[in-house]
Design a protein around this motif. Structure first.
Motif, PDB file in Angstrom:
ATOM      1  N   PRO A 150      -1.021  -6.045  -9.031  1.00  0.00           N
ATOM      2  CA  PRO A 150      -2.357  -6.180  -8.427  1.00  0.00           C
ATOM      3  C   PRO A 150      -2.937  -7.574  -8.543  1.00  0.00           C
ATOM      4  O   PRO A 150      -3.917  -7.902  -7.851  1.00  0.00           O
ATOM      5  CB  PRO A 150      -3.191  -5.166  -9.222  1.00  0.00           C
ATOM      6  CG  PRO A 150      -2.502  -5.057 -10.547  1.00  0.00           C
ATOM      7  CD  PRO A 150      -1.034  -5.221 -10.253  1.00  0.00           C
ATOM      8  N   PRO A 188       0.815  -1.231   0.000  1.00  0.00           N
ATOM      9  CA  PRO A 188       0.000   0.000   0.000  1.00  0.00           C
ATOM     10  C   PRO A 188       0.844   1.276   0.000  1.00  0.00           C
ATOM     11  O   PRO A 188       0.476   2.257  -0.656  1.00  0.00           O
ATOM     12  CB  PRO A 188      -0.821  -0.135   1.295  1.00  0.00           C
ATOM     13  CG  PRO A 188      -0.942  -1.611   1.500  1.00  0.00           C
ATOM     14  CD  PRO A 188       0.390  -2.167   1.070  1.00  0.00           C
ATOM     15  N   ALA A 207      -5.498  -3.590  -0.759  1.00  0.00           N
ATOM     16  CA  ALA A 207      -6.584  -2.930  -0.049  1.00  0.00           C
ATOM     17  C   ALA A 207      -6.505  -3.268   1.438  1.00  0.00           C
ATOM     18  O   ALA A 207      -6.529  -4.442   1.811  1.00  0.00           O
ATOM     19  CB  ALA A 207      -7.928  -3.367  -0.615  1.00  0.00           C
ATOM     20  N   TRP A 236      -1.893  -9.157  -5.117  1.00  0.00           N
ATOM     21  CA  TRP A 236      -2.678  -8.584  -4.019  1.00  0.00           C
ATOM     22  C   TRP A 236      -3.123  -7.193  -4.438  1.00  0.00           C
ATOM     23  O   TRP A 236      -2.329  -6.426  -4.991  1.00  0.00           O
ATOM     24  CB  TRP A 236      -1.846  -8.538  -2.741  1.00  0.00           C
ATOM     25  CG  TRP A 236      -2.578  -7.996  -1.545  1.00  0.00           C
ATOM     26  CD1 TRP A 236      -3.886  -8.236  -1.215  1.00  0.00           C
ATOM     27  CD2 TRP A 236      -2.063  -7.136  -0.528  1.00  0.00           C
ATOM     28  NE1 TRP A 236      -4.214  -7.577  -0.053  1.00  0.00           N
ATOM     29  CE2 TRP A 236      -3.112  -6.907   0.391  1.00  0.00           C
ATOM     30  CE3 TRP A 236      -0.824  -6.549  -0.301  1.00  0.00           C
ATOM     31  CZ2 TRP A 236      -2.943  -6.093   1.516  1.00  0.00           C
ATOM     32  CZ3 TRP A 236      -0.656  -5.752   0.823  1.00  0.00           C
ATOM     33  CH2 TRP A 236      -1.709  -5.532   1.721  1.00  0.00           C
ATOM     34  N   ASP A 237      -4.367  -6.845  -4.147  1.00  0.00           N
ATOM     35  CA  ASP A 237      -4.877  -5.521  -4.524  1.00  0.00           C
ATOM     36  C   ASP A 237      -4.432  -4.426  -3.563  1.00  0.00           C
ATOM     37  O   ASP A 237      -4.713  -3.243  -3.793  1.00  0.00           O
ATOM     38  CB  ASP A 237      -6.404  -5.540  -4.646  1.00  0.00           C
ATOM     39  CG  ASP A 237      -7.109  -5.898  -3.336  1.00  0.00           C
ATOM     40  OD1 ASP A 237      -6.439  -5.961  -2.273  1.00  0.00           O
ATOM     41  OD2 ASP A 237      -8.334  -6.133  -3.373  1.00  0.00           O
ATOM     42  N   GLN A 240      -3.597   1.037   7.173  1.00  0.00           N
ATOM     43  CA  GLN A 240      -3.019   2.084   6.331  1.00  0.00           C
ATOM     44  C   GLN A 240      -2.311   3.130   7.177  1.00  0.00           C
ATOM     45  O   GLN A 240      -1.208   3.587   6.831  1.00  0.00           O
ATOM     46  CB  GLN A 240      -4.108   2.741   5.485  1.00  0.00           C
ATOM     47  CG  GLN A 240      -3.597   3.797   4.509  1.00  0.00           C
ATOM     48  CD  GLN A 240      -2.736   3.208   3.417  1.00  0.00           C
ATOM     49  OE1 GLN A 240      -3.144   2.249   2.763  1.00  0.00           O
ATOM     50  NE2 GLN A 240      -1.548   3.757   3.218  1.00  0.00           N
ATOM     51  N   ARG A 281      -8.407   1.322   7.357  1.00  0.00           N
ATOM     52  CA  ARG A 281      -7.788   2.599   7.742  1.00  0.00           C
ATOM     53  C   ARG A 281      -6.736   2.426   8.824  1.00  0.00           C
ATOM     54  O   ARG A 281      -5.717   3.114   8.827  1.00  0.00           O
ATOM     55  CB  ARG A 281      -8.875   3.569   8.208  1.00  0.00           C
ATOM     56  CG  ARG A 281      -9.676   4.173   7.055  1.00  0.00           C
ATOM     57  CD  ARG A 281     -10.674   5.186   7.532  1.00  0.00           C
ATOM     58  NE  ARG A 281     -11.752   4.566   8.297  1.00  0.00           N
ATOM     59  CZ  ARG A 281     -12.779   5.226   8.828  1.00  0.00           C
ATOM     60  NH1 ARG A 281     -12.862   6.528   8.687  1.00  0.00           N
ATOM     61  NH2 ARG A 281     -13.721   4.576   9.495  1.00  0.00           N
TER      62      ARG A 281
END
Length: 208
Positions: A117, A89, A123, A120-121, A129, A126
Motif C-alpha cells: 500500500p 485492486p 483505490a 499505491w493504495d 473496478q 467504480r
C-alpha cells in the motif's frame, strides 16, 4: 550510427506507408542495412505520427534520451511492474489458493509490489473496478503462462503510454515501437506510482 540503433529495435509492424498496410518484414530488414533504407523507414514512422518525439532534431544528433535511459530489457521490467500494479485492486482481493500460488510463482517481486500500500493504495472508481473485475476471471483462465504475462505487459504499456503522453512523449513512443503495433488502451494508475516505478527502474543497474 544513432538512427541505425533506433530503427533496429522498432517492431516492423510500425513501418506503414501513408494509408497503406505495414511493410513486409523482409523489406524492413533490407532497408535497415542501408543509409537510404533507414531514411525511408524514419520517414514512414514520421508519416504515421508514431515517431515524432523520438525522431525530432536533437543537438549533436545523438540517440534520444528515452532510448539511452530505457534499453529494451530495462523497459520490459518496468512494463511488467506497471501492468501488475495496475491490477492491484483485483490481485489484493484474490484469496483462492491456486490463483494466488500461480500469481506468486509467475510474478515474483512484482506480486509483492501489487500488495504494497505504500506504492499505491489501489483505490479506483467504480468504473475502473468494474472493468478490472470483469476481465479478471478471463485473465486467470489463460492457461498459458506466457500469454498471461503478456496480458499484464500489455496493461503495463497502456499505463506507461498514458502517463508519458503528458510527461515524456518520446518515452511513450519508444515503449510502443518496441512491440507489435497496438493502439493504447485505458490506463488508470495515478501519476505518483508510475513516476515512482520509473525512477526506481531507471536508477537500477542493468543486469548482466
Amino acid at each position: 550510427m544513432p538512427l541505425q540503433a533506433l530503427l533496429a529495435e522498432v517492431h516492423p509492424s510500425w513501418y506503414v506507408r501513408s494509408g497503406e498496410a505495414p511493410l513486409e518484414p523482409r523489406l524492413v530488414d533490407a532497408a535497415r542495412r542501408s543509409v537510404l533504407g533507414r531514411r525511408l523507414l524514419a520517414r514512414a514512422l514520421l508519416a504515421s505520427g508514431s515517431g515524432d518525439a523520438l525522431l525530432a532534431p536533437r543537438p549533436g544528433k545523438g540517440l534520444p534520451t528515452a532510448i539511452t535511459r530505457w534499453p529494451p530489457a530495462r523497459m520490459a521490467r518496468l512494463v511488467r511492474d506497471l501492468g501488475v500494479l495496475a491490477h492491484a485492486p483485483v490481485i489484493r482481493a484474490e484469496v483462492r489458493r491456486e490463483p494466488v500460488r500461480r500469481l506468486r510463482r509467475l510474478l515474483g517481486n512484482s506480486y509483492l509490489l501489487a500488495l504494497d500500500p505504500t506504492v499505491w493504495d489501489a483505490a479506483v472508481g467504480r468504473e475502473v473496478q468494474a472493468r478490472l473485475s470483469a476481465n479478471w476471471e478471463r485473465l486467470l483462465r489463460e492457461t498459458d503462462d506466457a500469454r498471461l504475462l503478456a496480458l499484464f505487459d500489455g496493461q503495463g504499456r497502456n499505463e506507461l503510454r498514458g502517463w508519458a503522453a503528458q510527461r515524456d512523449p518520446a518515452l511513450g513512443e519508444w515503449v510502443a515501437l518496441l512491440h507489435e503495433y497496438e493502439t493504447a488502451g485505458p490506463a488508470h494508475l495515478p501519476e505518483k506510482p508510475v513516476l515512482l516505478l520509473c525512477t526506481h527502474h531507471e536508477s537500477r543497474p542493468e543486469k548482466a
